[in-house]
Design an enzyme around this catalytic site. Structure first.
Site: not given
Ligand code: NAD
Ligand code: TYD
Length: 353
Positions: A134-136, A159, A163
């Site tokens: 994810t870009d997060e 989260y 990741k």
């Protein structure tokens, strides 16, 4: 015939990927391993219920014995790891399960794939482990700039931190062992089969039921929205053509504030479905803890190297998405009434072990 281990294939993006791949290719076999947590829904896979190239297995990516058995039985060419706890708000309340599934589960898959694919001095031909990230992991942007693949990792939520940890382990297996891997980092997806805890399906469902729409903080946080099928296409391309060891960002230059998304959906439903759906439903609520302000992806690398581009512009994608939820009210009802898993487990035709 290539054989894929797809994990988390009963969730939102995973199920879209399974359907996309089985429609596109007649000569592949997908073993779909999913724990069926609250987010896993076999109803998403109705369309491939009778497809002999799809085998569903109910299990946990943390279960080493099970993964070893599956590798032995199916001799996978590819692992595509979607399985994860995926909701930021839940990660703030219950971080442990995020560490377990997202980090330990990924390491477990890496280990078993390594045992199965590594030879005396190299790796078996044509294998690949693709980590769906994810870009997060890049943290939060200010008003300008975009995330590139070299942006420093700076996650904030449990989260995104889990990741990021998983990404670093996948990278470590490449750096240390030369394991054939890719990592894709995608922006916010929207489309069919998304669990209604995420902004867009929650918003549509609340509107249709005349329930308040909770907007966190000032509603001006920005997300970069990508239609789920475009994401599936990118993953397929990276599996086939991605350079080993590389990270690819996937996003469509489609930034919107949350309040703009909310107003777009309300406006469509008001004009096309029910004039009682108005902006009066919007309720500004307390902000999410540690809420990232802005995400924005620079997808130049995947465009230039692999020729990927997002086909669906937001204005079309959001209408397609709203229509899908309108046409599939039963899907939403089964989820919100809580009996979706038992109901479909009983109806499912294939192997469920
Ligand atoms: P989702 O929550 O809809 O689905 C996750 C699936 O994984 C569910 O079917 C669940 O049952 C399964 N699962 C959970 N724990 C498991 C375990 N221990 N073993 C086996 N299966 C397990 O998530 P999603 O939105 O489809 O996201 C899929 C992947 O894409 C995730 O890795 C997520 O981090 C990533 N991602 C999502 C988005 C997005 O906008 N949704 C954006 C970028 C990246
Ligand atoms: P979400 O769909 O949870 O995705 P993510 O947190 O992974 O980006 O949330 C998207 C944005 O919408 C995020 O800025 C939080 C906000 N949001 C709300 O304002 N209200 C809501 O009820 C939800 C679920 C999210």
């Amino acid at each position: 015939m290539k054989t894929y281990l797809v994990t988390g294939g009963a969730g939102f993006i995973g199920s879209n990927f399974v359907l996309y791949m089985l429609k596109k290719y007649q000569d592949i076999r997908i073993i779909n391993l999913d724990k069926l947590t609250y987010a896993g829904n076999l109803e998403n896979l109705e369309e491939v219920k009778h497809n002999k190239n799809h085998i569903f297995v109910n299990g946990d990516i943390c279960d080493k014995e099970l993964i070893e058995d599956l590798f032995q039985k199916y001799d996978f060419d590819y692992v595509v790891n979607f399985a994860a706890e995926s909701h930021v708000d839940r990660s703030i309340k219950e971080p442990e399960i995020f560490a377990k599934t997202n980090i330990i589960g990924t390491v477990n898959l890496l280990n078993v794939a390594k045992e199965s694919w590594e030879t005396q001095d190299s790796w078996k031909e044509g294998k690949k482990f693709l980590q769906v990230s994810t870009d997060e992991v890049y943290g939060s942007l200010g008003d300008t700039g975009f995330f590139t693949e070299t942006t420093p990792l700076d996650p904030h939520s449990p989260y995104s931190s889990s990741k990021t940890s998983a990404d670093l382990m996948v990278k470590a297996y490449y750096d240390t062992f030369k394991m054939p891997i890719n990592i894709t980092r995608c922006s916010n997806n929207y489309g069919p089969f998304q669990f209604p805890e995420k902004l867009i399906p929650l918003l549509i469902n609340n509107c249709l039921n005349h329930k308040d729409i909770p907007v966190y903080g000032d509603g001006l946080n920005v997300r970069d929205w990508l239609y789920v099928e475009d994401h599936c296409k990118a993953i397929d391309m990276v599996i086939r053509e991605g350079r080993l060891g590389e990270v690819y960002n996937v996003g469509g230059h489609n930034e919107r504030t949350n309040i703009a998304i909310v107003k777009t959906v309300i406006d469509y439903l008001n004009k096309n479905v029910d004039s009682a759906i108005t902006e009066d439903l919007i309720k500004y609520v307390e902000d999410r803890k540690g809420h990232d302000r802005r995400y924005g992806i620079d997808p130049t690398k995947i465009k230039e190297e692999l020729g990927w581009y997002p086909e669906t512009v937001f204005e079309e994608g959001i209408v397609k998405t709203i229509k899908w939820y309108l046409d599939n009210k039963e899907w939403m009802e089964h989820i919100t009434s809580g009996d979706y898993q038992n109901y479909y487990k009983n109806m499912y035709g294939h192997e469920i072990s």
